[in-house]
Design a protein around this motif. Structure first.
Motif, mmCIF file in Angstrom:
data_model
loop_
_atom_site.group_PDB
_atom_site.id
_atom_site.type_symbol
_atom_site.label_atom_id
_atom_site.label_comp_id
_atom_site.label_asym_id
_atom_site.label_seq_id
_atom_site.Cartn_x
_atom_site.Cartn_y
_atom_site.Cartn_z
ATOM 1 N N PHE A 179 0.795 -1.226 0.000
ATOM 2 C CA PHE A 179 0.000 0.000 0.000
ATOM 3 C C PHE A 179 0.832 1.284 0.000
ATOM 4 N N ALA A 180 1.896 1.330 0.782
ATOM 5 C CA ALA A 180 2.714 2.541 0.835
ATOM 6 C C ALA A 180 3.361 2.822 -0.521
ATOM 7 N N LYS A 181 3.843 1.764 -1.183
ATOM 8 C CA LYS A 181 4.450 1.935 -2.504
ATOM 9 C C LYS A 181 3.408 2.381 -3.522
ATOM 10 N N ALA A 182 2.204 1.836 -3.412
ATOM 11 C CA ALA A 182 1.124 2.233 -4.317
ATOM 12 C C ALA A 182 0.811 3.715 -4.149
ATOM 13 N N ARG A 183 0.721 4.147 -2.906
ATOM 14 C CA ARG A 183 0.420 5.559 -2.632
ATOM 15 C C ARG A 183 1.499 6.467 -3.214
ATOM 16 N N ASP A 184 2.751 6.048 -3.121
ATOM 17 C CA ASP A 184 3.855 6.848 -3.671
ATOM 18 C C ASP A 184 3.739 6.996 -5.182
ATOM 19 N N GLN A 185 3.376 5.918 -5.863
ATOM 20 C CA GLN A 185 3.241 5.974 -7.317
ATOM 21 C C GLN A 185 2.091 6.884 -7.734
ATOM 22 N N PHE A 186 0.975 6.791 -7.030
ATOM 23 C CA PHE A 186 -0.155 7.655 -7.354
ATOM 24 C C PHE A 186 0.186 9.119 -7.073
ATOM 25 N N GLN A 187 0.981 9.347 -6.039
ATOM 26 C CA GLN A 187 1.405 10.712 -5.724
ATOM 27 C C GLN A 187 2.265 11.280 -6.850
ATOM 28 N N LYS A 188 3.103 10.448 -7.446
ATOM 29 C CA LYS A 188 3.944 10.899 -8.566
ATOM 30 C C LYS A 188 3.082 11.349 -9.738
#
Length: 403
Positions: A179-188
């Protein structure tokens, strides 16, 4: 004689040269009957889940130009989606094989940087759908390669921007419960431009993942909780599992509402027929043993029997009703069940004071266990999302410590 033979040979050679240089007539001649047009329509069909339409469009695109790389990228995604929907293992394997074959063709025929970008995005998406061996690493590699390409974003006719790679990598991480990695990608994606094609989708996905990350804080059920967290709808069986495994209602109820001898004598009245072989059989038995209101078996007209119906989605109104009963049992405060009876006005336009859920909704929202929408509605009839359920359980646990 020799002169005539020479002229004949020259004529034959001339015919061979002319025939070798003549191009085959184009298969598709109408203005919009071209490979790129059909590719775009196919990708749009995939967005709305019209896999059969997408297949037709990509097939036509490939027919118009056999070596059109993007048509094969689209076909790869389509066959992967067809594989996912197959219940039969044999048919699923066939479709998965077709998806991988189409990926190879897309790679082989990709000449421009833009075609290579579409191929790499197809790799991410196919890996995410099929989830083969080491699929997350495959998706990560494809994402890196896509972002390293020097593309003209104006020529990315469908994806329109390189941030599409971040979006679909975010989807991949979400599918793999990272989940944390997913959130980072969406933030990008959100940081890349203010009004790009993927901005709105990434914004919704970021908010969803953020709820999941917050909901998972303090959750102890591990993979069960993670799998429920990503669900668009929580089922009755899911909620039973959360109440038993995460809230530990069996232990809490036993310590607060019954003597040891009573606990030992308690058991569910029967095992519903649809729970006999269910992986949640024990959790449902526990919920039934304690007679949690809202999670009782339902009478089924078809079978003329009481069934638990484990796959039925739980609405937000039902969730409030169920959690209210848990709160009443844990606190021993029976007044909670009628605390808002007789109130003349509801703060929620979609929950009338006469609704059977009104009292429960008020109990949950005034205690911060559940929340309404910014619009003012409670969305009483909407299904509960996994992250919502986990957040409610987490807050209820905190409230229990107060009493």
């Amino acid at each position: 004689m020799k002169a005539m033979l020479r002229l004949l040979l020259l004529g034959i050679c001339g015919l061979l040269v002319v025939s070798g240089c003549t191009k085959a007539a184009p298969r598709c001649t109408a203005p919009e009957d071209n490979p790129l047009h059909h590719y775009l329509r196919g990708m749009e069909a995939l967005e709305t889940g019209k896999v059969d339409v997408a297949l037709q469009k990509f097939d036509r695109s490939s027919y118009c130009e056999e070596e059109f790389s993007q048509a094969h990228s689209g076909l790869a995604i389509t066959h992967a989606m067809m594989a996912k929907s197959q219940g039969d293992a044999g048919f699923r394997s066939v479709e998965a094989g077709r998806a991988l074959d189409e990926l190879k063709k897309a790679d082989k025929f990709a000449n421009t940087e833009e075609e290579k970008f579409d191929y790499q995005l197809a790799r991410i998406r196919v890996a995410t759908i099929l989830k083969g061996e080491d699929w997350v690493r495959t998706a990560e590699g494809a994402c890196r390669e896509a972002l390293d390409l020097k593309v003209d974003e104006k020529q990315l006719v469908y994806y329109q921007g390189k941030e599409a790679a971040n979006y679909f990598m975010g989807v991949a991480y979400l599918e793999s419960l990272q989940f944390a990695k997913a959130r980072d990608q969406f933030q990008k994606v959100l940081d890349s431009r203010s009004n790009g094609k993927w901005h709105e989708k990434a914004d919704r996905a970021w908010k969803k993942v953020d709820r999941i990350v917050r909901a998972m804080a303090g959750i102890t059920v591990g993979d069960v909780g993670k799998k429920i967290a990503v669900k668009e709808t929580v089922t009755r069986a899911d909620l039973a599992a959360l109440l038993v495994d995460e809230l530990m209602i069996d232990k809490l109820f036993a310590g607060r509402v019954a003597s040891q001898s009573q606990v030992q004598a308690m058991k569910p009245e029967f095992t519903p027929a649809d729970m006999v072989n269910s992986p949640f059989k024990e959790e449902v038995a526990t919920v039934m043993k304690w007679k949690v209101r809202g999670l009782e078996p339902k009478y089924d007209e078809t079978t003329k029997a009481y069934l638990f119906k484990p796959e039925d989605p739980v609405t937000r109104g039902e969730m409030a009703f169920i959690l209210e009963d848990v709160l009443i049992k844990l606190t021993g405060d029976s007044k909670i069940a009628t605390a808002y009876f007789g109130q003349e006005k509801s703060p929620f336009p979609d929950v009338r004071t006469t609704s059977p859920y009104f009292n429960a909704v008020m109990n949950m929202t005034t205690r911060g266990i559940m929340e309404g929408e910014l619009s003012g509605d409670f969305r009483v009839n909407d299904p509960v999302e996994g992250a919502e359920a986990l957040l409610a359980i987490r807050v209820l646990k905190q409230k229990i410590n107060i009493y």
